[in-house]
Design an enzyme around this catalytic site. Structure first.
Site, PDB file in Angstrom:
ATOM      1  N   SER A 185      -1.748  -5.729  -5.450  1.00  0.00           N
ATOM      2  CA  SER A 185      -1.198  -5.002  -4.306  1.00  0.00           C
ATOM      3  C   SER A 185      -1.699  -5.486  -2.962  1.00  0.00           C
ATOM      4  CB  SER A 185      -1.537  -3.525  -4.443  1.00  0.00           C
ATOM      5  OG  SER A 185      -2.935  -3.345  -4.402  1.00  0.00           O
ATOM      6  N   HIS A 213       2.402  -1.974  -9.413  1.00  0.00           N
ATOM      7  CA  HIS A 213       3.206  -2.559  -8.331  1.00  0.00           C
ATOM      8  C   HIS A 213       4.327  -3.449  -8.845  1.00  0.00           C
ATOM      9  CE1 HIS A 213       0.728  -1.210  -4.887  1.00  0.00           C
ATOM     10  NE2 HIS A 213      -0.208  -1.138  -5.830  1.00  0.00           N
ATOM     11  N   LYS A 244       5.294   4.499  -6.664  1.00  0.00           N
ATOM     12  CA  LYS A 244       5.779   3.333  -5.911  1.00  0.00           C
ATOM     13  C   LYS A 244       7.291   3.180  -6.167  1.00  0.00           C
ATOM     14  CE  LYS A 244       1.061   1.897  -6.409  1.00  0.00           C
ATOM     15  NZ  LYS A 244       0.583   2.782  -5.354  1.00  0.00           N
TER      16      LYS A 244
HETATM   17  N1  PMP Z   1      -3.142   1.025 -10.107  1.00  0.00           N
HETATM   18  C1  PMP Z   1      -2.940   0.229  -9.044  1.00  0.00           C
HETATM   19  C2  PMP Z   1      -2.936  -1.246  -9.249  1.00  0.00           C
HETATM   20  C3  PMP Z   1      -2.730   0.773  -7.774  1.00  0.00           C
HETATM   21  O1  PMP Z   1      -2.537  -0.025  -6.718  1.00  0.00           O
HETATM   22  C4  PMP Z   1      -2.740   2.183  -7.626  1.00  0.00           C
HETATM   23  C5  PMP Z   1      -2.524   2.866  -6.295  1.00  0.00           C
HETATM   24  N2  PMP Z   1      -2.256   2.145  -5.224  1.00  0.00           N
HETATM   25  C6  PMP Z   1      -2.967   2.958  -8.741  1.00  0.00           C
HETATM   26  C7  PMP Z   1      -3.154   2.364  -9.967  1.00  0.00           C
HETATM   27  C8  PMP Z   1      -3.028   4.468  -8.629  1.00  0.00           C
HETATM   28  O2  PMP Z   1      -1.757   5.011  -8.523  1.00  0.00           O
HETATM   29  P1  PMP Z   1      -1.527   6.474  -7.915  1.00  0.00           P
HETATM   30  O3  PMP Z   1      -1.385   6.321  -6.440  1.00  0.00           O
HETATM   31  O4  PMP Z   1      -0.291   6.948  -8.583  1.00  0.00           O
HETATM   32  O5  PMP Z   1      -2.713   7.301  -8.281  1.00  0.00           O
END
Ligand code: PMP
Length: 404
Positions: A185, A213, A244
């Site tokens: 990300s 992502h 997302k």
């Molecule tokens: N895994 C990754 C790779 C993320 O980037 C994120 C959040 N940006 C998450 C898990 C957590 O997701 P959530 O926002 O639904 O808690």
């Protein structure tokens, strides 16, 4: 130690952003105008840092589904599924995920963070071995830490380094867990999953991939980078989030192992936290149907990503990766990054400001995440704003001495 002593370190982080007009913690969106626009400080602002990849947050199908679910099932579940019982809608969405992936097991969690925590805490025991990509998300590190397993990082996206780490584990490599993500990300680069999977299998290790992502964006049918890499039949656990592409709140884990269902009896984030609200589940379900039935969303997203990438690289900026829905401009100094981020905001463009340690490699990033909801006209305005704003921070340009 006083309360203010406890907060000294956090105050230092805040102060390190300087005396700028705004920092990301203080940005308030006063009115949300669309998936790609909001009012910020009284001004219509293009949002290019939302992870709203398919642009579905205002989609009529999602809104209708969420409103109906709230009317028919109420505003919340008020408890965990193990304590209070499962709503039919949660069970139906689990079946749809299992069907989409063609696997026997799917489980929902209340967020993506809890999904990774829940899988790792439920699966691992003290003394187990985990080899994870060094750029793994915080919740993967946290899950490993809380589980008491021994964990080791391999060099980001380097399957040969993974091999070295597994070799070093000796007989413990068999049954170790290898963890990677799909699309990363921060830099917007993708994991060499076919190579990582081959190495993991060669050593008898299990493979977990977080597609937070990449779900809905990669793979012929949108099942993510595991689909694109052709390893769906070998990967042991795939996790993802609703926050997302799926434009909601919650998370999922799917597995080709039917035993994964037993996590319900031992995964603390599943057992001790309330399940997602009916509206969140209904919106995610409608979004999953959109991933399955509306491939044009993914195509539009990719066209937008290519256009922004071409526009920014045409200006001479150092981009962290080839085109993907995450495009990060590298800025060596975090003061320049924070100043430029403010200038972009002043000109009506919201991107993500990422400074170390959240930004890997010691540089700061101005991170853009594209949406299928962006128009080409918006993308051209984003490029124009970068051209003006980064003119003052030309350390980001390749010809500048400090860009090395
Ligand atoms: N895994 C990754 C790779 C993320 O980037 C994120 C959040 N940006 C998450 C898990 C957590 O997701 P959530 O926002 O639904 O808690």
């Amino acid at each position: 130690m006083s309360i203010s002593d406890r907060f000294t370190e956090l105050a230092h982080i805040r102060d390190s952003l300087g005396s700028l007009a705004a920092d990301p913690s203080r940005v308030v969106m006063e009115k949300i105008l669309s998936p790609t626009e909001a009012m910020i400080a009284g001004k219509p602002t293009i949002l290019v840092g939302t992870n709203n990849y398919l642009g579905l947050t205002f989609d009529p199908d999602l809104i209708d589904a969420a409103c109906t679910a709230m009317t028919e099932q109420g505003s919340g579940t008020t408890g965990s599924r193990m304590a209070n019982g499962s709503f039919f809608s949660h069970a139906a969405l689990e079946r749809e995920f299992a069907d989409f992936y063609g696997v026997p097991s799917a489980m929902l969690f209340s967020t993506g963070y809890q999904t990774n925590l829940g899988l790792l805490m439920g699966l691992l025991r003290p003394g187990d071995k985990v080899v994870l990509d060094s750029h793994s998300h915080a919740c993967i590190y946290d899950g490993c830490r809380i589980s008491g397993a021994d964990f080791f990082a391999f060099k980001h996206n380097d399957a040969e380094d993974l091999r070295k780490r597994l070799r070093r584990l000796g007989p413990d490599a068999k049954g170790a867990l290898v963890v990677a993500e799909g699309l990363y990300s921060m830099l917007g680069d993708t994991a060499p999953l076919a190579d990582i999977c081959a190495v993991a299998k060669e050593y008898g290790a299990w493979l977990m991939v977080d597609e937070a992502h990449s779900f809905g964006i990669y793979g012929e049918t949108g099942r993510g980078l595991c689909e694109e890499a052709g390893i769906l039949d070998q990967v042991d656990f795939i996790t993802g989030t609703f926050s997302k592409s799926l434009a909601s709140l919650g998370g999922f884990c799917v597995s080709r192992h039917p035993e994964m269902q037993l996590l319900r009896y031992g995964s603390r984030p599943y057992i001790f936290s309330a399940s997602s609200s009916p509206a969140n589940i209904a919106a995610a379900h409608a979004a999953l149907r959109a991933v399955r039935d509306r491939p044009e969303l993914k195509e539009q997203l990719w066209a937008n990503a290519e256009r922004l990438h071409a526009g920014l690289s045409g200006l001479g900026y150092r981009l962290a990766s080839p085109p993907s829905p995450v495009i990060a401009v590298r800025v060596p100094s975090h003061e320049d990054a924070a100043r430029t981020w403010n200038e972009l905001l002043d000109s009506g463009i919201y991107v993500n400001l990422v400074v170390p340690p959240a930004a890997p490699d010691g540089e700061s990033l101005l991170r853009c995440s594209l949406s299928a909801g962006h128009s080409f006209e918006q993308i051209d305005r984003i490029v124009a704003a970068f051209e003006t704003a980064l003119g003052g921070a030309d350390a980001t340009r390749p010809h500048a001495a400090s860009a090395g």
